[in-house]
Design an enzyme around this catalytic site. Structure first.
Site, PDB file in Angstrom:
ATOM      1  N   GLU A 128       0.675  -0.886   0.060  1.00  0.00           N
ATOM      2  CA  GLU A 128       0.469   0.177  -0.224  1.00  0.00           C
ATOM      3  C   GLU A 128       0.929   1.384  -0.064  1.00  0.00           C
ATOM      4  O   GLU A 128       0.603   2.124  -0.495  1.00  0.00           O
ATOM      5  CB  GLU A 128      -1.136   0.045   0.857  1.00  0.00           C
ATOM      6  CG  GLU A 128      -2.133  -1.134   0.842  1.00  0.00           C
ATOM      7  CD  GLU A 128      -3.051  -0.834  -0.076  1.00  0.00           C
ATOM      8  OE1 GLU A 128      -2.802  -1.283  -0.979  1.00  0.00           O
ATOM      9  OE2 GLU A 128      -4.064  -0.341   0.264  1.00  0.00           O
ATOM     10  N   THR A 181      -5.579   7.445  -6.113  1.00  0.00           N
ATOM     11  CA  THR A 181      -5.787   7.571  -3.971  1.00  0.00           C
ATOM     12  C   THR A 181      -4.480   8.749  -3.524  1.00  0.00           C
ATOM     13  O   THR A 181      -4.974   9.575  -2.830  1.00  0.00           O
ATOM     14  CB  THR A 181      -5.435   6.243  -3.391  1.00  0.00           C
ATOM     15  OG1 THR A 181      -5.394   5.164  -3.547  1.00  0.00           O
ATOM     16  CG2 THR A 181      -4.460   6.416  -1.792  1.00  0.00           C
TER      17      THR A 181
HETATM   18  P1  ADP Z   1      -6.806   0.768  -5.578  1.00  0.00           P
HETATM   19  O1  ADP Z   1      -8.086   1.498  -4.220  1.00  0.00           O
HETATM   20  O2  ADP Z   1      -8.413   0.567  -6.634  1.00  0.00           O
HETATM   21  O3  ADP Z   1      -6.285  -0.315  -5.165  1.00  0.00           O
HETATM   22  P2  ADP Z   1      -4.839   2.676  -6.011  1.00  0.00           P
HETATM   23  O4  ADP Z   1      -5.135   4.342  -6.229  1.00  0.00           O
HETATM   24  O5  ADP Z   1      -4.609   3.009  -4.676  1.00  0.00           O
HETATM   25  O6  ADP Z   1      -5.957   1.890  -6.351  1.00  0.00           O
HETATM   26  O7  ADP Z   1      -3.899   1.878  -6.637  1.00  0.00           O
HETATM   27  C1  ADP Z   1      -3.532   2.085  -7.670  1.00  0.00           C
HETATM   28  C2  ADP Z   1      -1.806   1.812  -8.179  1.00  0.00           C
HETATM   29  O8  ADP Z   1      -1.453   1.308  -7.490  1.00  0.00           O
HETATM   30  C3  ADP Z   1      -1.939   2.022  -9.148  1.00  0.00           C
HETATM   31  O9  ADP Z   1      -0.817   3.117  -9.765  1.00  0.00           O
HETATM   32  C4  ADP Z   1      -1.474   0.934  -9.622  1.00  0.00           C
HETATM   33  O10 ADP Z   1      -0.341   1.091 -11.202  1.00  0.00           O
HETATM   34  C5  ADP Z   1       0.074   0.658  -8.492  1.00  0.00           C
HETATM   35  N1  ADP Z   1      -0.154  -1.283  -8.599  1.00  0.00           N
HETATM   36  C6  ADP Z   1       1.124  -1.707  -8.539  1.00  0.00           C
HETATM   37  N2  ADP Z   1       1.229  -3.163  -8.724  1.00  0.00           N
HETATM   38  C7  ADP Z   1      -0.439  -3.010  -8.215  1.00  0.00           C
HETATM   39  C8  ADP Z   1      -1.142  -4.338  -8.443  1.00  0.00           C
HETATM   40  N3  ADP Z   1      -0.816  -6.107  -8.477  1.00  0.00           N
HETATM   41  N4  ADP Z   1      -2.164  -4.160  -8.315  1.00  0.00           N
HETATM   42  C9  ADP Z   1      -3.228  -2.975  -8.862  1.00  0.00           C
HETATM   43  N5  ADP Z   1      -2.583  -1.921  -8.438  1.00  0.00           N
HETATM   44  C10 ADP Z   1      -1.179  -2.116  -8.754  1.00  0.00           C
END
Ligand code: ADP
Length: 307
Positions: A128, A181
């Protein structure tokens, strides 16, 4: 055991009054992952299907979380990870958390469970940090433990599993616009007035009480966010119309899921949750925005092995 396939569910974080501390686990939506134990040390992400995400271990949350877990253990094994992505990144229903939590859960299983599900939260949180810049557990905790979870403390990672009233159903609408986020966090003020803080912690405490006592009326009165929602909702198209439609259709409460753009509603009973879905869809249909909707009971199991 050399290989397992698992289901890593989507989650709703914040739940209106519980910014950064409350979350719950969804049922029908989630990623699948295959984790394989290898003799070659280290972590490799060998396949990602469904979305364009980095294969590099250091850039993918699954890799970062897996490495954090392995760094805490004396093992000579390595691991390969395949991710079959169903939850869109940046959708606000815990896409990154599903991958982080799935990776550490799978590796822990293949190593004979050196850690409990609760202990795995600290490693999943490292993913995260990569996704949003902040080590918050409000998505990874419900993904790992299932049900509703309360993060008492993010620093020493103290997470409490809460009960989930059996008639509680969630409706989710995901407008297909990306809201990162990190961007949704940047609009938040650093300081809040005392009177708002009092309202918010009153609602959070009452919501927890409602969950323990199956008191749907109290849950409904408590699903209020006087701090974050006013700041963030302008980033989500037609937020107030969607929320209004959900409440008019009988939802107990509704708000932003995680950092958005998804919106959640909680209802008593599946039938009402489906009516809420219809009402939300009706708001979006004439607009030129693509969207997905889901109705889900609260998933009390969390991540599970499917093969
Ligand atoms: P969510 O709240 O849907 O998790 P976030 O914005 O917190 O969305 O997270 C998405 C971010 O994390 C994006 O920038 C994405 O490229 C990155 N990321 C890296 N690896 C992954 C993964 N395995 N799955 C999802 N997002 C990923």
């Amino acid at each position: 055991m050399k290989e397992i396939k698992l289901f890593a569910p989507a989650t709703v974080a914040n739940v209106s009054c519980g910014f950064d501390v409350l979350g719950f686990c969804l049922d029908p939506i989630g990623d699948e992952m295959i984790i394989r134990k290898t003799d070659q040390p280290g972590v490799r992400i060998t396949k990602i299907e469904g979305q364009d995400l980095p294969l590099s271990t250091k850039k993918n949350v699954a890799g970062v979380a897996a490495e954090a877990l392995l760094a805490s253990l004396a093992t000579s094994f390595g691991f390969e990870i395949e991710i079959y992505k169903k939850i869109k990144a940046g959708s606000g229903i815990g896409s990154s958390a599903a991958s982080s939590a799935g990776a550490v859960f799978g590796i822990n299983e293949l190593l004979g469970r050196p850690y409990s599900r609760n202990e795995l939260i600290q490693f999943a949180m490292k993913g995260e940090v990569l996704a949003s810049g902040v080590g918050h557990a409000d998505n990874v905790a419900p993904a790992l433990l299932g049900g509703f979870t309360l993060v008492r403390c993010n620093k020493q990672v103290d997470v409490v599993a809460l009960p989930s009233p059996s008639e509680l159903y969630a409706t989710i609408i995901h407008p297909k616009i990306e809201l990162r986020t990190a961007d949704a966090r940047s609009v938040l003020k650093k300081n809040i007035p005392l009177n708002k803080a009092i309202e918010q912690w009153g609602n959070l405490a009452a919501l927890v009480s409602g969950l323990y006592t199956d008191n749907y009326e109290l849950i409904s009165r408590s699903l209020v966010d006087v701090i974050i929602e006013p700041e963030r909702s302008p980033l989500i198209p037609f937020f107030s119309e969607l929320k209004g439609a959900a409440l008019d259709a009988g939802a107990l409460g509704s708000g932003i899921s995680g950092s958005g753009p998804s919106i959640y509603a909680l209802s008593r009973g599946e039938e009402t949750a489906k009516k809420v879905r219809q009402a939300m869809e009706k708001v979006f249909l004439p607009m030129n925005i693509d969207f997905d909707t889901y109705v889900s009971k609260i998933n009390t199991e969390g991540i599970k092995i499917i093969e």
